[in-house]
Design a protein around this motif. Structure first.
Motif, mmCIF file in Angstrom:
data_model
loop_
_atom_site.group_PDB
_atom_site.id
_atom_site.type_symbol
_atom_site.label_atom_id
_atom_site.label_comp_id
_atom_site.label_asym_id
_atom_site.label_seq_id
_atom_site.Cartn_x
_atom_site.Cartn_y
_atom_site.Cartn_z
ATOM 1 N N UNK A 187 -13.492 1.692 9.155
ATOM 2 C CA UNK A 187 -13.002 1.939 7.804
ATOM 3 C C UNK A 187 -12.203 3.239 7.757
ATOM 4 N N UNK A 188 -10.934 3.184 7.309
ATOM 5 C CA UNK A 188 -10.136 4.416 7.213
ATOM 6 C C UNK A 188 -10.779 5.453 6.308
ATOM 7 N N UNK A 189 -11.426 5.000 5.228
ATOM 8 C CA UNK A 189 -12.043 5.939 4.287
ATOM 9 C C UNK A 189 -13.127 6.772 4.959
ATOM 10 N N UNK A 190 -13.836 6.171 5.910
ATOM 11 C CA UNK A 190 -14.910 6.886 6.595
ATOM 12 C C UNK A 190 -14.388 7.773 7.718
ATOM 13 N N UNK A 205 -10.142 -8.108 5.128
ATOM 14 C CA UNK A 205 -10.416 -7.003 4.200
ATOM 15 C C UNK A 205 -9.724 -5.720 4.619
ATOM 16 N N UNK A 206 -8.698 -5.823 5.483
ATOM 17 C CA UNK A 206 -7.923 -4.641 5.830
ATOM 18 C C UNK A 206 -6.979 -4.292 4.681
ATOM 19 N N UNK A 207 -6.365 -3.133 4.761
ATOM 20 C CA UNK A 207 -5.437 -2.716 3.698
ATOM 21 C C UNK A 207 -4.280 -3.700 3.569
ATOM 22 N N UNK A 208 -3.730 -4.148 4.699
ATOM 23 C CA UNK A 208 -2.622 -5.092 4.646
ATOM 24 C C UNK A 208 -3.080 -6.441 4.105
ATOM 25 N N UNK A 209 -4.295 -6.872 4.488
ATOM 26 C CA UNK A 209 -4.831 -8.122 3.968
ATOM 27 C C UNK A 209 -4.999 -8.088 2.461
ATOM 28 N N UNK A 254 5.126 6.948 11.861
ATOM 29 C CA UNK A 254 3.880 6.288 11.486
ATOM 30 C C UNK A 254 4.112 4.784 11.445
ATOM 31 N N UNK A 255 3.146 4.027 11.945
ATOM 32 C CA UNK A 255 3.264 2.571 11.913
ATOM 33 C C UNK A 255 2.188 1.978 11.016
ATOM 34 N N UNK A 256 2.622 1.190 10.048
ATOM 35 C CA UNK A 256 1.778 0.430 9.134
ATOM 36 C C UNK A 256 1.195 1.292 8.009
ATOM 37 N N UNK A 257 0.636 0.591 7.025
ATOM 38 C CA UNK A 257 0.307 1.212 5.739
ATOM 39 C C UNK A 257 -0.742 2.304 5.826
#
Length: 207
Positions: free
Chosen positions: A88-91, A187-191, A114-117
């Motif tokens: 998880x990016x937040x963690x 449940x990824x950011x892109x998803x 940077x690559x991707x969101x």
């Protein structure tokens, strides 16, 4: 000036190498215009949203390295991975920021890629304290809007545009009696972004 070059189609999931020509050209321009006094001192940092071994990420890194080599540029390339497909990016963002400060606090970069969101969002939130004044190039950004980079400079990049409405229209042409469509996303950011985009478009196909 903030700018983005749209690129139609979805990302490759593996297979043959993709050559990011527009991105390469942007990086080279930034290095020439905003670099150090000596070409040998030029450095770029690549921050990837995903992990080493993920084909999309590997292709971006390999393509940049190859084209920089082909262009005869003596550039130091540093690469980091946020690994947001598996964690998880937040963690992990706080620890990732601390690691960047420890490793690169005394290093000046001539450009940041940077690559991707996830990587773009991470850097934009911390750009002033981590990479103040460093030209920023992004790629692979899903569901892009100008508001995502409002007030940021210097910045440019390549975005992804998926034609979800066109995909559904093609399905209906092939199967006019189609009544139900199941949308599956992770449940990824892109998803989540693609799911929200489809929810926005869905009403035009109801009825």
């Amino acid at each position: 000036k903030a700018a983005a070059e749209p690129r139609a189609g979805s990302r490759p999931r593996g297979g043959r190498k993709q050559r990011p020509w527009p991105l390469l050209i942007m990086v080279l321009v930034l290095l020439v215009c905003a670099g150090s006094a000596h070409a040998g001192d030029r450095r770029i940092l690549i921050i990837n949203s995903y992990h080493l071994g993920y084909p999309w990420t590997d292709n971006i890194i390999a393509g940049l390295r190859q084209e920089l080599d082909n262009a005869g540029r003596n550039v130091g390339v540093f690469v980091e991975f946020m690994d947001s497909k598996r964690f998880s990016p937040e963690q992990a963002e706080t620890a990732f920021e601390a690691m960047l400060k420890m490793k690169y606090g005394l290093i000046h970069f001539d450009a940041l890629v940077v690559s991707d969101n996830e990587a773009l969002g991470f850097v934009l939130k911390r750009r002033d304290r981590l990479f103040e004044g460093v030209p920023l190039v992004f790629c692979g950004i899903d569901c892009f809007s100008d508001s995502m980079i409002a007030g940021q400079s210097p910045i440019t990049g390549v975005v992804e545009n998926s034609d979800q409405a066109g995909t559904v229209e093609a399905m209906l042409r092939m199967e006019p009696r189609l009544e139900n469509i199941a949308i599956i996303s992770d449940d990824t950011a892109s998803g989540r972004l693609y799911h929200e985009e489809f929810q926005y478009l869905a009403p035009q196909f109801i009825g």
